[in-house]
Design an enzyme around this catalytic site. Structure first.
Site, PDB file in Angstrom:
ATOM      1  N   CYS A  78       0.835  -1.209   0.000  1.00  0.00           N
ATOM      2  CA  CYS A  78       0.000   0.000   0.000  1.00  0.00           C
ATOM      3  C   CYS A  78       0.873   1.264   0.000  1.00  0.00           C
ATOM      4  CB  CYS A  78      -0.968  -0.057   1.164  1.00  0.00           C
ATOM      5  SG  CYS A  78      -2.519   0.705   0.748  1.00  0.00           S
ATOM      6  N   ILE A 132      -7.248  -0.485   1.804  1.00  0.00           N
ATOM      7  CA  ILE A 132      -7.554   0.687   2.632  1.00  0.00           C
ATOM      8  C   ILE A 132      -6.985   1.936   1.972  1.00  0.00           C
ATOM      9  CG2 ILE A 132      -7.249   1.737   4.915  1.00  0.00           C
ATOM     10  CD1 ILE A 132      -6.871  -1.185   5.934  1.00  0.00           C
ATOM     11  N   HIS A 168      -3.653  -5.124   2.009  1.00  0.00           N
ATOM     12  CA  HIS A 168      -3.087  -5.482   3.318  1.00  0.00           C
ATOM     13  C   HIS A 168      -3.509  -6.910   3.684  1.00  0.00           C
ATOM     14  CE1 HIS A 168      -2.184  -1.286   4.692  1.00  0.00           C
ATOM     15  NE2 HIS A 168      -3.124  -1.004   3.819  1.00  0.00           N
ATOM     16  N   GLU A 170      -2.031  -8.265   6.381  1.00  0.00           N
ATOM     17  CA  GLU A 170      -1.635  -8.342   7.798  1.00  0.00           C
ATOM     18  C   GLU A 170      -2.766  -8.017   8.757  1.00  0.00           C
ATOM     19  OE1 GLU A 170      -0.967  -5.985   5.730  1.00  0.00           O
ATOM     20  OE2 GLU A 170      -1.095  -4.041   6.720  1.00  0.00           O
TER      21      GLU A 170
HETATM   22  N1  GLN Z   1      -3.617   6.397   1.061  1.00  0.00           N
HETATM   23  C1  GLN Z   1      -2.322   6.141   1.601  1.00  0.00           C
HETATM   24  C2  GLN Z   1      -1.251   6.930   0.851  1.00  0.00           C
HETATM   25  O1  GLN Z   1      -1.449   7.288  -0.274  1.00  0.00           O
HETATM   26  C3  GLN Z   1      -1.985   4.654   1.537  1.00  0.00           C
HETATM   27  C4  GLN Z   1      -2.960   3.885   2.385  1.00  0.00           C
HETATM   28  C5  GLN Z   1      -2.418   2.644   3.001  1.00  0.00           C
HETATM   29  O2  GLN Z   1      -1.207   2.448   3.114  1.00  0.00           O
HETATM   30  N2  GLN Z   1      -3.316   1.816   3.458  1.00  0.00           N
HETATM   31  O3  GLN Z   1      -0.223   7.184   1.389  1.00  0.00           O
END
Ligand code: GLN
Length: 188
Positions: A78, A132, A168, A170
């Site tokens: 992410c 997320i 994710h 985890e």
């Molecule tokens: N929206 C976050 C970003 O752009 C990433 C979200 C996440 O790591 N779950 O930094």
């Protein structure tokens, strides 16, 4: 293998717990000295702009790139995926480590309300993950392998020692993904 989890910001504690459940020796990485002792590194989810600033401040940005170029295995999830990419679409400019030739768009699924949980399949086995405020991989460079797609978008890609996921694993019980990591990325 002793695996480090970058612990500047984000959900590093959850990664540490999941890695330990799967039998890894885990160390939180907050500075260059911590980095020396690890053989693999997880860059967790969180706020990529914040992690980027802290990477620079600690000098870990250069140290991590150096280790990756020497073959250290790294998994960015992410925000971690954003930080490894060399082409980021973002409202505010962000400095990344630029080690993987992918294009990635931040917050591409919408706001926090558009976060969701789903089942993905890896090597014939299903496992549950969360997206997320996830980014979308919009372009992948030569020789980069897509290992999982979701609605025709790559969500897990790999080039040699560099693995990137936009989801994710985890945050959801189960060690399947981490056991896979031990066999394919964090081995030896
Ligand atoms: N929206 C976050 C970003 O752009 C990433 C979200 C996440 O790591 N779950 O930094």
């Amino acid at each position: 293998m002793k695996v480090g989890v970058l612990a500047l910001q984000g959900d590093f504690a959850e990664h540490k717990e999941a890695l330990e459940k799967s039998g890894f020796d885990v160390c939180l990485v907050r500075n260059i000295v911590d980095l020396v002792s690890v053989k693999g590194l997880v860059i967790p989810g969180g706020e990529s702009t914040t992690i980027s600033k802290l990477l620079k401040k600690s000098g870990l940005d250069k140290a991590i790139v150096e280790r990756i170029n020497k073959g250290m295995s790294v998994w960015g999830t992410c925000a971690g995926a954003i930080l490894l990419a060399d082409d980021v679409k973002s409202k505010k400019p962000i400095d990344t480590l630029e080690v993987l030739d992918i294009g990635i768009e931040r917050n591409a699924y919408g706001s926090q309300l558009d976060s969701f949980q789903t089942e993905l399949e890896l090597d014939g086995k299903k496992f549950e993950v969360a997206f997320i405020r996830a980014p979308k991989i919009t372009k992948i460079g030569k020789d980069i392998k897509t290992l999982i797609s979701y609605n025709d978008n790559p969500v897990m890609v790999r080039l040699g020692n560099i693995l990137v996921t936009t989801f994710h694993p985890e945050l959801i019980p189960g060690t399947y993904f981490y056991d896979w990591l031990r066999e394919h990325i964090f081995y030896g």
